[in-house]
Write a protein that holds these residues in place. Structure first.
Motif, PDB file in Angstrom:
ATOM      1  N   ILE A 519       0.864  -1.182   0.000  1.00  0.00           N
ATOM      2  CA  ILE A 519       0.000   0.000   0.000  1.00  0.00           C
ATOM      3  C   ILE A 519       0.897   1.228   0.000  1.00  0.00           C
ATOM      4  N   LYS A 520       0.708   2.092  -0.992  1.00  0.00           N
ATOM      5  CA  LYS A 520       1.563   3.260  -1.169  1.00  0.00           C
ATOM      6  C   LYS A 520       0.818   4.536  -0.801  1.00  0.00           C
ATOM      7  N   ASN A 521       1.563   5.461  -0.230  1.00  0.00           N
ATOM      8  CA  ASN A 521       1.025   6.781   0.068  1.00  0.00           C
ATOM      9  C   ASN A 521       1.467   7.728  -1.038  1.00  0.00           C
ATOM     10  N   ASN A 522       0.527   8.144  -1.878  1.00  0.00           N
ATOM     11  CA  ASN A 522       0.852   8.997  -3.029  1.00  0.00           C
ATOM     12  C   ASN A 522       1.034  10.456  -2.656  1.00  0.00           C
ATOM     13  N   SER A 523       0.746  10.807  -1.417  1.00  0.00           N
ATOM     14  CA  SER A 523       0.890  12.189  -0.964  1.00  0.00           C
ATOM     15  C   SER A 523       1.707  12.185   0.318  1.00  0.00           C
ATOM     16  N   ASN A 524       1.938  13.370   0.863  1.00  0.00           N
ATOM     17  CA  ASN A 524       2.670  13.455   2.130  1.00  0.00           C
ATOM     18  C   ASN A 524       1.715  13.591   3.310  1.00  0.00           C
ATOM     19  N   THR A 525       0.483  13.138   3.127  1.00  0.00           N
ATOM     20  CA  THR A 525      -0.533  13.211   4.176  1.00  0.00           C
ATOM     21  C   THR A 525      -0.745  11.818   4.761  1.00  0.00           C
ATOM     22  N   THR A 526      -0.499  11.687   6.049  1.00  0.00           N
ATOM     23  CA  THR A 526      -0.634  10.391   6.713  1.00  0.00           C
ATOM     24  C   THR A 526      -1.862  10.407   7.611  1.00  0.00           C
ATOM     25  N   VAL A 527      -2.905   9.732   7.174  1.00  0.00           N
ATOM     26  CA  VAL A 527      -4.149   9.653   7.938  1.00  0.00           C
ATOM     27  C   VAL A 527      -4.625   8.208   7.929  1.00  0.00           C
ATOM     28  N   LEU A 545      -6.053   1.005   8.923  1.00  0.00           N
ATOM     29  CA  LEU A 545      -4.600   1.058   8.820  1.00  0.00           C
ATOM     30  C   LEU A 545      -4.129   2.446   9.232  1.00  0.00           C
ATOM     31  N   TYR A 546      -3.050   2.494  10.024  1.00  0.00           N
ATOM     32  CA  TYR A 546      -2.545   3.763  10.540  1.00  0.00           C
ATOM     33  C   TYR A 546      -1.083   3.952  10.122  1.00  0.00           C
ATOM     34  N   ASN A 547      -0.672   5.217  10.053  1.00  0.00           N
ATOM     35  CA  ASN A 547       0.740   5.580   9.854  1.00  0.00           C
ATOM     36  C   ASN A 547       1.348   4.980   8.587  1.00  0.00           C
ATOM     37  N   ILE A 548       0.598   5.018   7.497  1.00  0.00           N
ATOM     38  CA  ILE A 548       1.142   4.563   6.217  1.00  0.00           C
ATOM     39  C   ILE A 548       1.833   5.754   5.559  1.00  0.00           C
ATOM     40  N   LYS A 549       3.125   5.878   5.826  1.00  0.00           N
ATOM     41  CA  LYS A 549       3.873   7.022   5.317  1.00  0.00           C
ATOM     42  C   LYS A 549       4.496   6.737   3.961  1.00  0.00           C
ATOM     43  N   ASN A 550       5.059   5.574   3.783  1.00  0.00           N
ATOM     44  CA  ASN A 550       5.655   5.213   2.498  1.00  0.00           C
ATOM     45  C   ASN A 550       5.000   3.929   1.990  1.00  0.00           C
ATOM     46  N   ASP A 551       5.769   2.873   1.847  1.00  0.00           N
ATOM     47  CA  ASP A 551       5.205   1.596   1.408  1.00  0.00           C
ATOM     48  C   ASP A 551       4.969   0.699   2.614  1.00  0.00           C
ATOM     49  N   THR A 552       3.750   0.188   2.716  1.00  0.00           N
ATOM     50  CA  THR A 552       3.381  -0.708   3.801  1.00  0.00           C
ATOM     51  C   THR A 552       2.847  -2.004   3.199  1.00  0.00           C
TER      52      THR A 552
END
Length: 952
Positions: A519-527, A545-552
């Motif tokens: 699961i990738k975070n395409n933005s710099n918003t972690t929610v 799911l919490y704290n997905i900042k980069n690849d999880t």
């Protein structure tokens, strides 16, 4: 008409007494005696204001709000806002239609007061005090003044057709902030006046005997004379009051055991009993979810609704509305009632903390629909028609429209942080998208926190507002105290920023027993976000799911699900939901299957949508062009778009067409807000039996001010235009236009432009630099427009161009005085190669911009022209052009023309009637009808843009 309903309110809150002591930093007790002059639409007023300083700071001057005076000038903050939003009515209005306030007397504690209006804020009055007003001290202001009531066509407040609707028009003490300073808010038509609380207000209103007065204040007494009647009212602990005066009273009164509702919300299809049932239902619902109003009376007007309608419903004519009559009235009353309920209940700074107001209103509206109409679709009863079943617009739930209207702005990079001050919002965000994002955000937060945490926080905050002036810090403290987890991310990323949320699936790995997916975070918003597993279209699990900042990496058993979905319930206001689906079945089962839809549809994240639209266009050489447009452009813009238009020319019996592919790279908080990469092509006929092919790769940089309300825009464009043409038939009567023109060429073109425009003025500057094998040229264009206070409009345009080099004898690349050569095929001429006949009279204001036609209107060395226009009456203008140009080996030529311009629909249909020019007196010459020039653009986007620019 009064309906007495014996329904009891169910309450979830303890009753707070109306006379509870409140902590407001500034309070006022006011007595107002008002006499209406119905002929001149003037209120003659005697007013006494007793002021108490409840702050801990001495006051050296007082500030009064005089919002009625905002209508007195085109250059007030109100007038400037109208101009920014391209609203012409106010600037062009007669003085008799504008309002003003004339103060004849003002005393402070029986001494003549020294007062003045604030520079650039003519609706704010400062009163200098001879002695400071100490904490807990009080003083009295006595004043006499007259209010010229404005025409209601500007804001719907004011006078029109024998009716008055008055709100925030009387002099009132401005609110004191926490630090003991007055709040200076001018009227900008966003209903956020910063009045100190009326601890007690007594109003005596004298009106003609045949008039009726309706208000949200409590009736005390009424007396009558021969021609007039005087009505006395009282209200307590209010920050504003509403008044309506009519000869035929349109208001009905509805009572239950808790409150009286005065309303004229229109719906002729419902009788009084039906309205009473709806009103009682909504009043009880709001009371149960937010608490009871301490006041005994509330006013819900048609004006309140028209100023803040339920967008979508209000656009549909009654005879085609897909919703039942009672539901339409219900949703309209719900929105208008919530608006007035919150106006009465929230003692917040409604300019700086407007998101709280919007969040509560939209959240309760969404909850009301979920609980009372869970199966309701966005287009109501249209969802029952099988022919429409394939459209997401029809199948989407009613509450999904909030998300799409927010995305309408987010996808165009025009959304704004909802925690910002309200006056900084562009109109669409202020009235629609910002409100909807606020409601969506809190609904999302409630799904994260569960246990109705958000709703309970709303109730507690509203109770606190009955005790003191509150702010966003109070609201955040309540919410954080009730939350079962840290929610700092909510305020930093969703409320106080314009960051986007976008999660997507990445790489999929399979083993014999398990499956893992990135699961990738395409933005710099972690929610927080949900992941849902589906098997045979049924939900088998949902997990936060919490704290997905980069690849999880998320792992699950091999056969537990056949598809994974992020944000399955669409509770998260996510920027892009099309990348939220992952099939676990293998490559034969795509994440999103292909779907074809006729015309357009709302974006459906579960499918790859291709829209097909038959189109008909026309030009002289192709005749009627029938096309089938294949594109992916839904009602909400996308980052990547394509539009392929294969077409058939009925005149040449051949295939033609066009196409474009474009990708936008957006930057959220920079002056460089977008880079566009594009490739377009077209193949049509440019003369009888001869076609052209144009290929155009483009790179464009777009700049704007960080203040999104600014209309200033800058564009830097690089492109290379490749053109390949068939040779024109020698026998053609129009061959003079294409004489010696090259058949194949390439031009590198660099353009820079800057513009800043509003109703009262406009400025534009552009420069164009072109390089090709046979020539190089540079040109500059400057345009200026000014609408003066007396409604006289003047426009000026300067064009100057010169060749840097020219290695060919063809005239094809020359500057055009009255008609550009258009060798880049940028302009949509109907007959681009015509030198005689109707289509030769078509004009596009470019290059020289002359309206008269000349024998030798082209220059192969340089050209400079000035085009001027001046208003005469409404859409009738006069124009004048002068120009100098030179061809190699010839003397400089001086030319001029003048005439009348009929600007019937600007940019859409215009006529130019030459009068006098270098050709002589043209109106007296033969075949004058052939000299008339016209603009006729039958492109719906051009017309729609004239009406939508005020919103964006």
């Amino acid at each position: 008409m009064t309906q007495n309903l014996n329904f009891s309110f169910k309450t979830l809150l303890l009753f707070v007494c109306l006379f509870t002591t409140t902590n407001y930093y500034g309070q006022q007790q006011t007595k107002i005696n008002i006499v209406l002059d119905d002929i001149s639409h003037i209120l003659n007023i005697k007013q006494t204001i007793q002021i108490t300083n409840n702050s801990n700071k001495a006051i050296s001057k007082l500030v009064l709000n005089d919002w009625n005076n905002a209508y007195s000038s085109k250059y007030s903050p109100l007038g400037k806002r109208f101009s920014d939003q391209y609203t012409r009515a106010f600037h062009l209005a007669a003085n008799s239609d504008r309002g003003n306030t004339i103060i004849t007397k003002m005393f402070v504690n029986d001494s003549l007061a020294t007062w003045n209006r604030i520079n650039n804020q003519i609706d704010i009055i400062e009163i200098e005090l001879k002695q400071n007003l100490q904490p807990k001290g009080s003083l009295t202001i006595e004043t006499e003044y007259s209010l010229k009531i404005p025409n209601s066509k500007f804001t719907r407040f004011g006078y029109e057709n024998g009716k008055y609707y008055l709100k925030n028009c009387f002099l009132s003490l401005a609110r004191l902030s926490n630090d003991g300073e007055f709040v200076f808010y001018s009227n900008e038509n966003i209903e956020d006046i910063a009045n100190a609380t009326y601890e007690n207000i007594d109003i005596s209103f004298t009106i003609p005997k045949d008039q009726e007065l309706t208000t949200d204040c409590n009736l005390i007494n009424q007396t009558e004379s021969e021609d007039t009647k005087t009505i006395e009212y009282n209200a307590k602990n209010r920050s504003e009051i509403q008044l309506a005066i009519e000869k035929n009273n349109s208001y009905e009164s509805f009572k239950n055991d808790q409150i009286e509702v005065e309303t004229n919300l229109s719906d002729s299809r419902l009788n009084g009993i039906q309205k009473a049932i709806v009103i009682d239902k909504i009043v009880n619902y709001v009371s149960e979810n937010l608490g009871k109003l301490p006041q005994k009376k509330i006013m819900v007007s048609q004006v309140d609704y028209e100023r803040n309608p339920f967008y979508g419903l209000n656009q549909l004519p009654a005879f085609i509305s897909p919703f039942p009559n009672d539901f339409l009235y219900e949703i309209k009353f719900l929105k208008a009632y919530l608006y007035n309920y919150l106006k009465s209940s929230l003692k917040i700074d409604q300019r700086k903390d407007s998101y709280i107001f919007d969040a509560i209103q939209v959240y309760i509206m969404m909850k009301y629909i979920d609980e009372n109409y869970p199966e309701l679709k966005m287009l109501g009863n249209l969802s029952k028609y099988k022919i429409l079943k394939g459209y997401n617009l029809v199948n989407a739930n009613f509450n999904e429209q909030y998300k799409y209207l927010y995305l309408l702005m987010a996808r165009d990079n025009l959304d704004q942080p909802i925690g910002e001050s309200k006056e900084s919002f562009i109109k669409f965000n202020e009235q629609i998208a910002g409100k909807y994002k606020a409601g969506l955000s809190f609904k999302y937060l409630n799904s994260v926190l569960k246990d109705s945490t958000v709703e309970n926080s709303f109730k507690e905050f509203l109770l606190l507002n009955q005790e003191k002036q509150t702010n966003s810090s109070d609201f955040e403290s309540i919410l954080k105290k009730k939350s079962n987890q840290n929610i700092d991310w909510f305020f930093s990323d969703l409320i106080n920023s314009r960051k986007i949320i976008d999660y997507k699936f990445g790489k999929l790995n399979k083993t014999k027993d398990s499956i893992s997916v990135t699961i990738k975070n395409n933005s710099n918003t972690t929610v927080p976000i949900t992941i849902t597993g589906l098997k045979n279209k049924e939900i088998v699990f949902t997990q936060w799911l919490y704290n997905i900042k980069n690849d999880t990496t998320f792992a699950l058993s091999r056969n537990i699900a056949d598809k994974l979905v992020l944000n399955y319930d669409n509770n998260i206001p996510e920027f892009n939901s099309r990348n939220n689906y992952k099939s676990l079945k293998g490559f034969l089962y795509p994440n999103r299957p292909l779907r074809f839809n006729f015309f357009k549809d709302l974006e459906n994240p579960t499918y790859n949508q291709i829209f097909y639209v038959p189109e008909i266009t026309y030009n002289l050489y192709d005749g009627i062009i029938t096309s089938l447009s294949l594109h992916n452009k839904s009602f909400i813009n996308r980052i990547f778009i394509y539009d392929i238009n294969p077409s058939f020319s009925t005149r040449t019996k051949s295939f033609t067409g066009s196409g474009v592919v474009s990708f936008k790279q957006q930057f959220r908080d920079q002056k460089l807000y977008e880079i566009r990469y594009g490739l377009s092509g077209s193949y049509f006929h440019y003369i009888q039996n001869a076609a052209y092919l144009k290929i155009n790769p483009v790179l464009q940089f777009k700049f704007r001010d960080l203040d999104l309300r600014s209309n200033k825009r800058q564009y830097l464009t690089f492109r290379n235009v490749f053109v390949n043409k068939d040779e024109a038939p020698i026998s053609s009567t129009t061959s003079t236009i294409t004489k010696n023109s090259p058949l194949s060429y390439s031009v590198f073109d660099t353009r820079y432009s800057i513009s800043n425009s509003e109703i009262s003025k406009g400025f534009g500057f552009g420069t164009d630099l072109q390089f090709a094998k046979d020539f190089g040229k540079i040109s500059t264009e400057v345009a200026y427009r000014k609408l003066f206070e007396n409604n006289y409009q003047f426009g000026l345009r300067l064009y100057a161009g010169t060749f840097l080099y020219k290695n060919t004898t063809t005239e094809f690349y020359n500057f055009g005085l009255d008609r550009p050569k258009d060798y880049l095929f940028d302009y949509n001429y109907y007959g681009r190669s015509e030198s005689t006949g109707l289509f030769s009279q078509e004009i596009i204001i470019a290059e020289g911009g002359f309206k008269s036609k000349f024998l030798n209107p082209y220059a192969n060395k340089w050209m400079t022209t000035v085009n001027a226009s001046s208003s005469i009456w409404h859409w009738i203008e006069m124009y004048g052009d002068i120009g100098l140009y030179q061809n190699k080996g010839q003397k400089t030529q001086f030319v001029y023309d003048s005439g009348l311009h009929l600007d019937l629909v600007s940019g859409y249909f215009e006529l130019f009637l030459p009068v006098y020019s270098s050709n002589g007196f043209e109106m007296g010459q033969k075949n004058y009808q052939e000299k008339i020039r016209f603009i006729a653009t039958f492109n719906p986007k051009t017309l729609i843009g004239l009406f939508t620019r005020k919103w964006f």
